[in-house]
Scaffold this active site. Structure first.
Site, PDB file in Angstrom:
ATOM      1  N   MET A  59       2.247   6.400   5.253  1.00 56.96           N
ATOM      2  CA  MET A  59       1.241   5.687   6.019  1.00 56.96           C
ATOM      3  C   MET A  59       0.451   4.792   5.077  1.00 56.96           C
ATOM      4  O   MET A  59       0.253   5.138   3.913  1.00 56.96           O
ATOM      5  CB  MET A  59       0.275   6.672   6.688  1.00 56.96           C
ATOM      6  CG  MET A  59       0.951   7.757   7.507  1.00 56.96           C
ATOM      7  SD  MET A  59       1.569   9.149   6.517  1.00 56.96           S
ATOM      8  CE  MET A  59       0.064  10.058   6.215  1.00 56.96           C
ATOM      9  N   GLY A  77       0.783  -1.225   0.000  1.00 57.21           N
ATOM     10  CA  GLY A  77       0.000   0.000   0.000  1.00 57.21           C
ATOM     11  C   GLY A  77       0.814   1.272   0.000  1.00 57.21           C
ATOM     12  O   GLY A  77       1.982   1.315  -0.411  1.00 57.21           O
ATOM     13  N   CYS A  78       0.196   2.348   0.512  1.00 58.92           N
ATOM     14  CA  CYS A  78       0.763   3.689   0.411  1.00 58.92           C
ATOM     15  C   CYS A  78       2.060   3.867   1.189  1.00 58.92           C
ATOM     16  O   CYS A  78       2.828   4.782   0.897  1.00 58.92           O
ATOM     17  CB  CYS A  78      -0.257   4.718   0.890  1.00 58.92           C
ATOM     18  SG  CYS A  78      -1.762   4.781  -0.100  1.00 58.92           S
ATOM     19  N   ASN A  79       2.313   3.034   2.184  1.00 64.81           N
ATOM     20  CA  ASN A  79       3.542   3.168   2.961  1.00 64.81           C
ATOM     21  C   ASN A  79       4.739   2.514   2.282  1.00 64.81           C
ATOM     22  O   ASN A  79       5.888   2.700   2.705  1.00 64.81           O
ATOM     23  CB  ASN A  79       3.380   2.543   4.349  1.00 64.81           C
ATOM     24  CG  ASN A  79       2.900   1.110   4.291  1.00 64.81           C
ATOM     25  OD1 ASN A  79       1.701   0.890   4.241  1.00 64.81           O
ATOM     26  ND2 ASN A  79       3.794   0.142   4.296  1.00 64.81           N
TER      27      ASN A  79
END
Length: 366
Positions: A353, A153-155
């Protein structure tokens, strides 16, 4: 009583690395077409006032997207999962190749200089992975070592940087690249619900690449001194990308409470990052935070005591591109590098995050 600040060399011991990895260059790319939020509302035929409000109050002006095809009546037709996977492959490879070439140009390097390619994506699944497809597409030496980080994901951009920093320390003088390529257009569901409206109002297509090298040579950017991670286990389901049986495809979910969950734990991770360094928050001159969304950025600003100037590139990237998932913080770094305001000795913090829920940070120094 004064607190001594550890030198870069002393901080490198904290990471377990014998060499310090530095940023040699950065490059980005986006998909072919961009739309304002108002244009998207019209093109997708969204009339629900609550859904329209989500789009129009997102602090996003434009995003790059590859929209679904038009149906017989001009409406946009939801794509089956197979078509979305094809879209991911085509878009992620195209953007990834361009971002990689831009990055190597920024570093004054060529494809023949590349020794390790770490590719990050969460908007589709590929086997062989994105790294193999890009190596073949660009004619990179097939002996180039590679790794793929999928589904974090975004992290994940900082997770990848952690991996490549370790590789770089073990291969001083050799060039490695972290490449995040997210075809968010391939992760959308069009069903008119508030769950999907939040996602559809936020994400955009984009790829970003960061070239790194260790061994004491001159690099254009900062050096990586330390990493810190935190998995918020009680919020494991607050951000997820899983199978939607009703839609017969994968669907992304964001809990409305996620900005407050991230904000409440940001201080814990930052304290761990700075522990043992002798640094205070006031010693950090530059903050590059993931452009996760307006409420997420606001929560981080409040909980870490940051100013709007501190997150100017974070909010600027959100405004101009939306949430670009794993590569967002590198779009911000590219803007900071172009701004020319960093000075030798300045410290910075990178923060991403994502699902898990998780927070990743890195301490850097110019």
């Amino acid at each position: 009583m004064t607190t001594s600040i550890a030198s870069a060399e002393e901080l490198s011991v904290l990471t377990g690395l014998t060499e310090i990895t530095g940023f040699a260059g950065v490059g980005t790319a986006v998909s072919a077409t961009s739309y304002s939020q108002t244009e998207l509302l019209d093109l997708l035929g969204i009339a629900d006032p609550k859904v329209r409000s989500v789009f129009l109050n997102s602090a996003i002006e434009r995003r790059f997207l590859t929209l679904p095809p038009e149906g017989p009546g001009g409406e946009r037709v939801p794509e089956p999962q197979g078509d979305l996977l094809d879209k991911h492959k085509k878009t992620a490879v195209d953007m990834g190749c361009r971002a990689l070439e831009n990055c190597l140009g920024s570093a004054g390097a060529s494809l023949s200089d590349l020794r390790h390619l770490c590719c990050v994506t969460s908007t589709g699944f590929l086997t062989p992975g994105l790294s193999a497809l890009i190596i073949r597409e660009l004619g990179i030496d097939p002996h180039c070592s590679r790794s793929d980080i999928v589904g974090m994901g975004c992290n994940a951009g900082l997770n990848a940087l952690n991996v490549v920093a370790g590789w770089s320390a073990a291969h001083p003088g050799e060039l490695g690249v972290v490449l995040c390529s997210e075809a968010c257009s391939a992760a959308y569901v069009l069903d008119g619900t508030m769950r999907t409206a939040v996602v559809n109002s936020l994400f955009g297509d984009g790829a970003a690449a960061l070239a790194v090298v260790s061994g004491g040579g001159r690099v254009a950017g900062p050096r990586v001194l330390k990493f810190a991670s935190y998995l918020i286990t009680e919020a494991m389901d607050a951000m997820r990308y899983d199978w939607d049986r009703a839609q017969d495809r994968f669907s992304f979910f964001l809990d409305p409470q996620i900005p407050y969950v991230v904000g409440a734990h940001a201080e814990t991770v930052l304290d761990r990052l700075l522990s043992g360094t002798g640094l205070r928050r006031s010693d950090i001159a530059h903050w590059l935070v993931h452009s996760g969304g307006k409420k997420v950025i606001d929560a981080v600003v409040v909980n870490l005591g940051l100013s709007r100037h501190d997150v100017r590139h974070t909010t600027g990237v959100l405004r101009d591109y939306g949430n670009l998932s794993s590569g967002s913080f590198l779009f911000s770094y590219e803007r900071l590098a172009a701004e020319g305001v960093t000075r030798h000795g300045d410290y910075g913090v990178l923060m991403t995050m994502g699902p898990g829920s998780s927070i990743e940070m890195a301490l850097i120094q110019w």
